[in-house]
Enzyme design. Structure first.
Site, PDB file in Angstrom:
ATOM      1  N   ARG A 181       1.855 -11.549   5.504  1.00 40.05           N
ATOM      2  CA  ARG A 181       3.212 -11.402   5.312  1.00 40.05           C
ATOM      3  C   ARG A 181       4.015 -10.902   6.723  1.00 40.05           C
ATOM      4  O   ARG A 181       5.043 -10.829   6.929  1.00 40.05           O
ATOM      5  CB  ARG A 181       3.703 -10.829   4.237  1.00 40.05           C
ATOM      6  CG  ARG A 181       3.262 -11.241   2.840  1.00 40.05           C
ATOM      7  CD  ARG A 181       3.948 -10.602   1.603  1.00 40.05           C
ATOM      8  NE  ARG A 181       4.971 -10.981   1.270  1.00 40.05           N
ATOM      9  CZ  ARG A 181       5.728 -10.225   0.295  1.00 40.05           C
ATOM     10  NH1 ARG A 181       5.271  -9.700  -0.563  1.00 40.05           N
ATOM     11  NH2 ARG A 181       6.880 -10.733   0.189  1.00 40.05           N
ATOM     12  N   PRO A 240       1.054  -1.322   0.088  1.00 40.27           N
ATOM     13  CA  PRO A 240       0.121   0.060  -0.044  1.00 40.27           C
ATOM     14  C   PRO A 240       0.942   1.187  -0.034  1.00 40.27           C
ATOM     15  O   PRO A 240       1.902   1.449   0.831  1.00 40.27           O
ATOM     16  CB  PRO A 240      -0.834  -0.216   1.471  1.00 40.27           C
ATOM     17  CG  PRO A 240      -0.941  -1.572   1.501  1.00 40.27           C
ATOM     18  CD  PRO A 240       0.496  -2.102   1.090  1.00 40.27           C
ATOM     19  N   GLU A 241       0.412   2.320  -1.105  1.00 42.89           N
ATOM     20  CA  GLU A 241       1.268   3.418  -1.062  1.00 42.89           C
ATOM     21  C   GLU A 241       0.392   4.614  -0.337  1.00 42.89           C
ATOM     22  O   GLU A 241      -0.684   4.335   0.245  1.00 42.89           O
ATOM     23  CB  GLU A 241       1.682   3.599  -2.509  1.00 42.89           C
ATOM     24  CG  GLU A 241       2.521   2.602  -2.985  1.00 42.89           C
ATOM     25  CD  GLU A 241       2.893   2.707  -4.258  1.00 42.89           C
ATOM     26  OE1 GLU A 241       2.716   3.967  -4.984  1.00 42.89           O
ATOM     27  OE2 GLU A 241       3.380   1.780  -4.992  1.00 42.89           O
ATOM     28  N   LYS A 260      22.089  14.754  -7.004  1.00 41.03           N
ATOM     29  CA  LYS A 260      21.644  13.124  -7.231  1.00 41.03           C
ATOM     30  C   LYS A 260      21.740  12.512  -8.703  1.00 41.03           C
ATOM     31  O   LYS A 260      21.147  13.064  -9.668  1.00 41.03           O
ATOM     32  CB  LYS A 260      20.130  12.947  -6.695  1.00 41.03           C
ATOM     33  CG  LYS A 260      19.827  13.629  -5.391  1.00 41.03           C
ATOM     34  CD  LYS A 260      20.233  12.416  -4.314  1.00 41.03           C
ATOM     35  CE  LYS A 260      19.822  12.882  -2.876  1.00 41.03           C
ATOM     36  NZ  LYS A 260      20.474  11.856  -1.746  1.00 41.03           N
ATOM     37  N   HIS A 314      -5.138 -14.384   9.339  1.00 40.04           N
ATOM     38  CA  HIS A 314      -4.135 -13.573   9.549  1.00 40.04           C
ATOM     39  C   HIS A 314      -4.643 -12.192  10.257  1.00 40.04           C
ATOM     40  O   HIS A 314      -3.963 -11.242  10.195  1.00 40.04           O
ATOM     41  CB  HIS A 314      -3.339 -13.207   8.347  1.00 40.04           C
ATOM     42  CG  HIS A 314      -2.647 -14.409   7.662  1.00 40.04           C
ATOM     43  ND1 HIS A 314      -1.614 -15.192   8.178  1.00 40.04           N
ATOM     44  CD2 HIS A 314      -2.995 -14.961   6.472  1.00 40.04           C
ATOM     45  CE1 HIS A 314      -1.249 -16.166   7.417  1.00 40.04           C
ATOM     46  NE2 HIS A 314      -2.149 -16.207   6.454  1.00 40.04           N
TER      47      HIS A 314
END
Length: 274
Positions: free
Chosen positions: A107, A2-3, A148, A89
């Site tokens: 996970r 998830p972002e 960068k 879970h």
């Protein structure tokens, strides 16, 4: 994983629990990314007063204590009736009397921690600005990128530069602007960087409006899917035709992440050092 849009959507979907009192706390599996604190039961009797998002963390403020929650790679929160059958879970449960908040994480890379001086210093203080705030602007990003030399996509996913611009949304932003994901960040023009700031904000806001992206098992706390994935033009489409020029989209690995791009629309431009 998830972002930012998925975490923001999750945070917003937890709003029905605000001002409700925790009646019971149950830890069914303490071994997440870090062990769930043993004294988490002290939340019992406290009202949930506020919810905020910082990067991909949800900050939950109770009457006496605050918690820091992270969904990891496969985590999700779900509001359900106390009588609903538990899933395999479901590792952490806050019972509000009639309704429960259950944290589900196959996970186990997420976290349930106290928000205190230690976690603030270790996890939050090093983070860059939020992309949807005024602190993330062209002048700021120009200064951050000028030295960068990594690919621009890697730089955008560096949480020390800006938080929450994950793989999906970096890929889409770069595709829409015709910038190759491996283009050295320092080689971008000021005009490109300015456009990139605008596009990142647009993409993230659009994703939030559509409830995020459901690519595998992501749902918000009400069990609802996101729909932004229906608008994706590049992410996950390697081997398909570019919607702009019909060239086959290609995939490279940058920073251990898949990076889909169009070799025609997003050419890798030579720099002075190349």
């Amino acid at each position: 994983m998830p972002e930012l849009p998925e975490v923001e959507t999750t945070k917003n979907s937890l709003a029905p629990l605000l001002l409700q009192t925790v009646q019971r706390v149950e830890v069914r599996q303490p071994q997440l990314r870090w062990v769930i604190p043993q004294d988490v039961d002290k939340l019992r009797g406290q009202k949930l007063l506020g919810l905020q998002r910082r990067s991909k963390y949800i900050l939950a403020k109770f009457e006496q204590d605050s918690m820091l929650w992270h969904l990891g790679m496969s985590g999700s929160f779900r509001i359900c009736d106390a009588q609903d059958e538990l899933r395999k879970h479901d590792h952490f449960i806050l019972d509000f009397g009639g309704q429960q908040l259950r944290y589900h994480d196959p996970r186990r890379f997420g976290c349930i921690l106290w928000l205190n001086e230690e976690s603030q210093h270790k996890l939050l203080d090093p983070l860059g600005p939020e992309p949807l705030t005024d602190a993330f602007n062209a002048d700021y990003l120009i200064q951050k990128l000028k030295s960068k030399h990594v690919g621009i996509k890697v730089a955008l996913m560096d949480n020390h530069i800006v938080v929450g611009v994950g793989n999906i949304y970096a890929t889409e932003s770069l595709f829409n602007l015709g910038i190759h994901p491996a283009q050295p960040a320092s080689s971008l023009s000021q005009q490109q960087i300015s456009a990139l700031v605008v596009e990142i904000k647009r993409i993230l806001n659009s994703a939030i409006d559509l409830g995020g992206s459901t690519l595998r098992d992501y749902t918000n706390a009400m069990g609802e899917n996101g729909y932004f994935q229906q608008t994706l033009l590049a992410y996950g489409r390697a081997g398909e035709m570019c919607v702009n020029c019909e060239t086959t989209l290609e995939n490279i690995k940058l920073g251990q992440r898949a990076s889909v791009f169009c070799p025609q629309c997003q050419p890798l431009k030579k720099t002075a050092k190349s």
